[in-house]
Write a protein that holds these residues in place. Sequence first.
Motif, short mmCIF file in Angstrom:
data_model
loop_
_atom_site.label_atom_id
_atom_site.label_comp_id
_atom_site.label_asym_id
_atom_site.label_seq_id
_atom_site.Cartn_x
_atom_site.Cartn_y
_atom_site.Cartn_z
N GLY A 1 101.08 10.79 32.03
CA GLY A 1 101.73 9.61 32.59
C GLY A 1 101.99 8.52 31.57
N ARG A 2 101.80 8.82 30.29
CA ARG A 2 101.98 7.80 29.24
C ARG A 2 103.15 8.12 28.30
NH1 ARG A 2 96.00 6.42 27.08
NH2 ARG A 2 97.21 5.06 25.72
N GLY A 3 104.02 9.04 28.73
CA GLY A 3 105.21 9.33 27.94
C GLY A 3 105.00 10.30 26.79
N VAL A 4 103.90 11.02 26.80
CA VAL A 4 103.59 11.93 25.70
C VAL A 4 104.57 13.10 25.68
CG1 VAL A 4 101.84 13.48 24.73
CG2 VAL A 4 101.17 11.24 25.65
N ALA A 5 104.79 13.73 26.82
CA ALA A 5 105.73 14.86 26.86
C ALA A 5 107.14 14.41 26.48
CB ALA A 5 105.73 15.51 28.25
N VAL A 6 107.53 13.24 26.95
CA VAL A 6 108.85 12.71 26.59
C VAL A 6 108.95 12.53 25.07
CG1 VAL A 6 110.38 10.70 26.77
CG2 VAL A 6 109.27 11.61 28.81
N GLY B 1 98.88 15.27 23.03
CA GLY B 1 99.80 16.31 23.44
C GLY B 1 100.20 17.20 22.29
N ILE B 2 100.73 18.35 22.63
CA ILE B 2 101.16 19.33 21.64
C ILE B 2 102.49 19.94 22.07
CG2 ILE B 2 98.87 19.94 20.81
CD1 ILE B 2 98.95 22.38 22.71
N ALA B 3 103.23 20.43 21.09
CA ALA B 3 104.45 21.19 21.36
C ALA B 3 104.80 22.00 20.13
CB ALA B 3 105.60 20.27 21.73
N ALA B 4 105.11 23.27 20.34
CA ALA B 4 105.66 24.10 19.27
C ALA B 4 107.18 23.93 19.36
CB ALA B 4 105.26 25.55 19.45
N ILE B 5 107.76 23.42 18.30
CA ILE B 5 109.20 23.16 18.25
C ILE B 5 109.78 24.18 17.27
CG2 ILE B 5 110.99 21.47 17.74
CD1 ILE B 5 108.92 19.28 18.49
N LEU C 1 102.06 17.33 17.12
CA LEU C 1 101.04 16.65 17.92
C LEU C 1 101.50 15.24 18.24
CD1 LEU C 1 97.85 17.36 15.78
CD2 LEU C 1 98.76 18.74 17.64
N ALA C 2 101.06 14.78 19.38
CA ALA C 2 101.16 13.36 19.71
C ALA C 2 99.73 12.83 19.67
CB ALA C 2 101.77 13.16 21.09
N GLU C 3 99.51 11.79 18.89
CA GLU C 3 98.18 11.17 18.79
C GLU C 3 98.22 9.78 19.39
OE1 GLU C 3 96.02 12.96 14.82
OE2 GLU C 3 96.93 11.00 14.70
#
Length: 168
Positions: free
Chosen positions: A100-105, A63-67, A54-56
Motif C-alpha cells: 500500500g506504499r507504492g512499492v509495486a508501482v 519489494g522485488i522484481a526481476a526485470i 529491489l525497492a528499499e
Amino acid sequence: MLIRKAKLLDIEAIMQLVKAVVPLMIETGNFQWDDQYPNPAVFEADVQLQQLWLAEIDGAIAGIAAITTDQEPEYAKVGWDINETAIVVHRLAVHPNFQGRGVAVALLKQAEWIAVNRNIPLLRVDTNNMNKATQALFPKLGYQFAGEIDLSFRPGLIFYCYEKRLID
C-alpha cells in the motif's frame, strides 16, 4: 524509497520477503509461489544476469522484481509474438509490511524506465488468476489484459497476461 539492482548479499533478505509473502498468497488462493518456488537459486541467477531489482525503504527490502526480456513460450497462446523483444516483469512481490506504499508501482515504473532506455517499446507481465491486487494494478498503469494461459513449470495454475505498448 530507493530502487537498485540486487546483489548476492541480498539473497537471504529476499528469501525472508518470500517467506513473509507466500502464506498471504496461499490464504487468498494464489498458489503461484510456494516453498519450492521461487528459491535462492532463481534469485541468484537473476542477480548474476543483473536483472533483479529491489525497492528499499529505510534500509529494508520492501519489494522485488526481476526485470528481464525472458518470455514464456506459452505467451504465444494469447496471440503475442514472443520473438518481438519486450521487457517482462517476473517475480514481483512486496513485503506485507510495505504494501500500500507504492512499492509495486515503483518497480513497474523501473521496468518502464529500462524499456525506454533500451528502446524497447513493449512491456509484458503475467500474474496468477487469484492475484487480485496485481489484476487491479496493471490496468491503472496502462497495461491491457491479453488473455489467460497455463505455464508448464507451474502446472494446474492459470495466469493472466497483460501488455503495455509505449509506442504504437
